[in-house]
Design a protein around this motif. Structure first.
Motif, PDB file in Angstrom:
ATOM      1  N   ALA A 190     -61.798 -43.705 -15.504  1.00  0.00           N
ATOM      2  CA  ALA A 190     -63.067 -43.192 -14.977  1.00  0.00           C
ATOM      3  C   ALA A 190     -63.897 -44.329 -14.406  1.00  0.00           C
ATOM      4  O   ALA A 190     -64.518 -44.202 -13.348  1.00  0.00           O
ATOM      5  CB  ALA A 190     -63.827 -42.464 -16.085  1.00  0.00           C
ATOM      6  N   GLU A 191     -63.893 -45.469 -15.099  1.00  0.00           N
ATOM      7  CA  GLU A 191     -64.683 -46.610 -14.614  1.00  0.00           C
ATOM      8  C   GLU A 191     -64.131 -47.114 -13.291  1.00  0.00           C
ATOM      9  O   GLU A 191     -64.887 -47.451 -12.374  1.00  0.00           O
ATOM     10  CB  GLU A 191     -64.685 -47.728 -15.656  1.00  0.00           C
ATOM     11  N   ALA A 192     -62.792 -47.140 -13.189  1.00  0.00           N
ATOM     12  CA  ALA A 192     -62.177 -47.578 -11.940  1.00  0.00           C
ATOM     13  C   ALA A 192     -62.567 -46.636 -10.809  1.00  0.00           C
ATOM     14  O   ALA A 192     -62.923 -47.071  -9.706  1.00  0.00           O
ATOM     15  CB  ALA A 192     -60.659 -47.635 -12.104  1.00  0.00           C
ATOM     16  N   ALA A 193     -62.538 -45.313 -11.110  1.00  0.00           N
ATOM     17  CA  ALA A 193     -62.890 -44.323 -10.080  1.00  0.00           C
ATOM     18  C   ALA A 193     -64.353 -44.470  -9.682  1.00  0.00           C
ATOM     19  O   ALA A 193     -64.705 -44.374  -8.496  1.00  0.00           O
ATOM     20  CB  ALA A 193     -62.615 -42.914 -10.601  1.00  0.00           C
ATOM     21  N   LEU A 194     -65.217 -44.742 -10.673  1.00  0.00           N
ATOM     22  CA  LEU A 194     -66.636 -44.916 -10.374  1.00  0.00           C
ATOM     23  C   LEU A 194     -66.843 -46.174  -9.542  1.00  0.00           C
ATOM     24  O   LEU A 194     -67.638 -46.176  -8.596  1.00  0.00           O
ATOM     25  CB  LEU A 194     -67.446 -45.008 -11.658  1.00  0.00           C
ATOM     26  N   GLY A 195     -66.130 -47.236  -9.887  1.00  0.00           N
ATOM     27  CA  GLY A 195     -66.236 -48.474  -9.121  1.00  0.00           C
ATOM     28  C   GLY A 195     -65.826 -48.246  -7.679  1.00  0.00           C
ATOM     29  O   GLY A 195     -66.481 -48.721  -6.750  1.00  0.00           O
ATOM     30  N   ALA A 196     -64.761 -47.446  -7.484  1.00  0.00           N
ATOM     31  CA  ALA A 196     -64.281 -47.193  -6.130  1.00  0.00           C
ATOM     32  C   ALA A 196     -65.306 -46.377  -5.346  1.00  0.00           C
ATOM     33  O   ALA A 196     -65.575 -46.663  -4.178  1.00  0.00           O
ATOM     34  CB  ALA A 196     -62.948 -46.460  -6.191  1.00  0.00           C
ATOM     35  N   SER A 197     -65.893 -45.373  -6.004  1.00  0.00           N
ATOM     36  CA  SER A 197     -66.822 -44.525  -5.255  1.00  0.00           C
ATOM     37  C   SER A 197     -68.183 -45.191  -5.112  1.00  0.00           C
ATOM     38  O   SER A 197     -68.989 -44.812  -4.273  1.00  0.00           O
ATOM     39  CB  SER A 197     -66.955 -43.154  -5.917  1.00  0.00           C
ATOM     40  N   ALA A 198     -68.474 -46.219  -5.958  1.00  0.00           N
ATOM     41  CA  ALA A 198     -69.754 -46.903  -5.833  1.00  0.00           C
ATOM     42  C   ALA A 198     -69.822 -47.703  -4.536  1.00  0.00           C
ATOM     43  O   ALA A 198     -70.896 -47.964  -4.018  1.00  0.00           O
ATOM     44  CB  ALA A 198     -69.964 -47.836  -7.027  1.00  0.00           C
ATOM     45  N   ARG A 199     -68.613 -48.085  -4.007  1.00  0.00           N
ATOM     46  CA  ARG A 199     -68.614 -48.829  -2.751  1.00  0.00           C
ATOM     47  C   ARG A 199     -69.080 -47.952  -1.598  1.00  0.00           C
ATOM     48  O   ARG A 199     -69.711 -48.417  -0.672  1.00  0.00           O
ATOM     49  CB  ARG A 199     -67.234 -49.408  -2.483  1.00  0.00           C
ATOM     50  N   GLY A 200     -68.761 -46.646  -1.672  1.00  0.00           N
ATOM     51  CA  GLY A 200     -69.376 -45.713  -0.723  1.00  0.00           C
ATOM     52  C   GLY A 200     -70.835 -45.541  -1.142  1.00  0.00           C
ATOM     53  O   GLY A 200     -71.196 -45.885  -2.260  1.00  0.00           O
ATOM     54  N   GLU A 201     -71.680 -44.979  -0.280  1.00  0.00           N
ATOM     55  CA  GLU A 201     -73.098 -44.977  -0.637  1.00  0.00           C
ATOM     56  C   GLU A 201     -73.506 -43.770  -1.483  1.00  0.00           C
ATOM     57  O   GLU A 201     -74.309 -43.892  -2.390  1.00  0.00           O
ATOM     58  CB  GLU A 201     -73.988 -45.085   0.622  1.00  0.00           C
TER      59      GLU A 201
END
Lengths: 143, 297
Positions: free
Chosen positions: A106-117
């Motif tokens: 989940a953290e990895a997925a959040l990190g990936a989507s955090a790069r989008g705005e």
């Protein structure tokens, strides 16, 4: 002394049914404790740990949001608490390794989507919910 | 030629026996699934009943809000129909009877002047309805055999969205109810607005003393409870559909196995007679030939 019967049920199975002294949980209005002869109540349960005190010690459950209902009959001397949860598990049944793994995912997925705005995309919300569930499981298991 | 016929029969018997093996295996698999899916229905019952009790309690606490959420719609301009079928065939009339009931419902709704949006659980519905000129908007595939609560949630959120947005005034569910191992009935149920409080909840009515407290306030509670109740209803319908599917498949495959047995028996009887015939003919020919030789001497 009036009896307190506790039922913790999920759609897949009744997790726990039995006699207890008290049930401790948290609703959106705050922490509460249900004792025998508690007045009839209907309310919600926010994601957290629900504790049931029995004569053989305490049983705890990680409840990922749900509802509860208290029914009481003073004349007949019984009180029933039903906890309904979409997802819940006994703390001793929690697979810590699996919870750790899903927390990492989940953290990895959040990190990936955090790069989008935007942070309200479905994927982000799903990952957020998964992270919260994993964290609750870990908190409950390592209490 | 007699020998040729015998060979053809032998081949047919072999093919019937191979089919029988398949139907027998499917029968056994379905039978093992029945008890499992029945156990899941039983395990789901406390949750479902608890959810009903809570909704009823909350509805009693705030009749005005309950009326908005739970009352039947005054006029239906647009309705949404969900049909619960299986993903696989070879299950007797299970799929077709649900789909036909769904078709009748859609036709009658249209006759009353409502527009209908169609959703389905299971792979079979889309083709069935396309052939009849009805378009299935979305099929939920891969969940009919072993539905999980997460599947029910996904279905619930999809079909609740148009209702919440006011695009449809009524959501109806067509599914097979698992009454008992011997009886499954196709039923049409109104999902939204929730029709629960009309359902009798308990055999012995408990008398509750005094009033009920709500945390948070009842209106807010009811607002959040309604989707949970919808999920619970859909999950129950999915579970009962799965159990009905397995029961129906087991019955259909048992009949097919029996049929194959019978056919095999008939065919081997015909084959035996054909073989006997050819042997008789052969003996006659030999005897006839010997006779001719002897009389020729």
């Amino acid at each position: 002394m009036a009896t307190l019967k506790v039922e913790i049920v999920t759609p897949e199975a009744a997790l726990w049914v039995g006699e207890a002294q008290a049930l401790i949980a948290r609703s959106s209005d705050g922490d509460f404790t249900i004792l025998p002869e508690h007045t009839a109540t209907v309310g919600d349960i926010v994601p957290g740990i629900v504790r049931v005190e029995t004569s053989e010690g305490e049983v705890a459950f990680a409840v990922h949001g749900g509802y509860f209902q208290v029914e009481t009959s003073l004349s007949e001397g019984w009180t029933n608490v039903t906890v309904l949860a979409g997802v819940a598990e006994k703390t001793t049944d929690i697979d810590v390794a699996r919870a750790e793994a899903s927390k990492g995912r989940a953290e990895a997925a959040l990190g990936a989507s955090a790069r989008g705005e935007s942070d309200d995309t479905p994927a982000h919300l799903v990952a957020q919910a998964a992270l919260e569930r994993a964290e609750l499981r870990l908190r409950a298991a390592t209490r | 030629m007699a020998g040729g016929q015998e060979r053809i029969l032998r081949r047919r018997i072999k093919s019937v026996q191979a089919t029988r093996k398949i139907t027998k295996a499917m029968e056994l698999i379905a039978a093992s699934q029945i008890s499992r899916s029945q156990a899941r229905i039983v395990a789901n019952r406390p949750y479902r009943n608890g959810m009903k009790r809570i909704i009823i309690e909350a509805a009693k606490g705030d009749p005005a809000a309950a009326k908005r959420l739970l009352a039947p719609p005054e006029k239906v301009d647009a309705a949404l129909v969900v049909v619960v079928t299986g993903d696989r065939g070879l299950s007797g009339a299970y799929n077709s009877s649900v789909m036909r009931a769904g078709e009748r419902l859609v036709t009658s709704l249209r006759a009353e002047g409502a527009s209908v949006r169609l959703f389905a659980v299971g792979k079979k519905a889309a083709a069935f309805y396309r052939f009849r000129g009805m378009e299935v908007e979305e099929s939920f595939v891969g969940i009919a055999d072993k539905p999980t609560f997460a599947d029910a949630r996904a279905v619930a959120s999809t079909i609740a969205a148009p209702f919440i947005d006011g695009e449809v005034q009524q959501v109806l569910l067509v599914s097979t109810r698992f009454v008992s191992a011997g009886s499954q009935v196709v039923e049409v149920e109104q999902l939204l607005p929730l029709s629960m409080p009309d359902v009798p909840i308990n055999d012995e009515p408990k008398k509750l003393e005094g009033y009920t407290e709500f945390e948070p306030e009842v209106e807010q509670l009811l607002f959040f409870l309604a989707p949970r109740a919808l999920e619970s209803e859909i999950f129950t319908a999915l579970l009962e559909g799965a159990a009905s599917f397995h029961t129906s498949q087991q019955r259909a495959m048992a009949a097919a196995t029996e049929n194959a047995d019978e056919l095999g028996q008939t065919l081997s009887r015909i084959m035996n007679r054909a073989r006997q015939d050819s042997i008789t003919t052969e003996i006659m020919e030999i005897v006839g030939g010997a006779e001719a030789l002897r009389s020729g001497k």
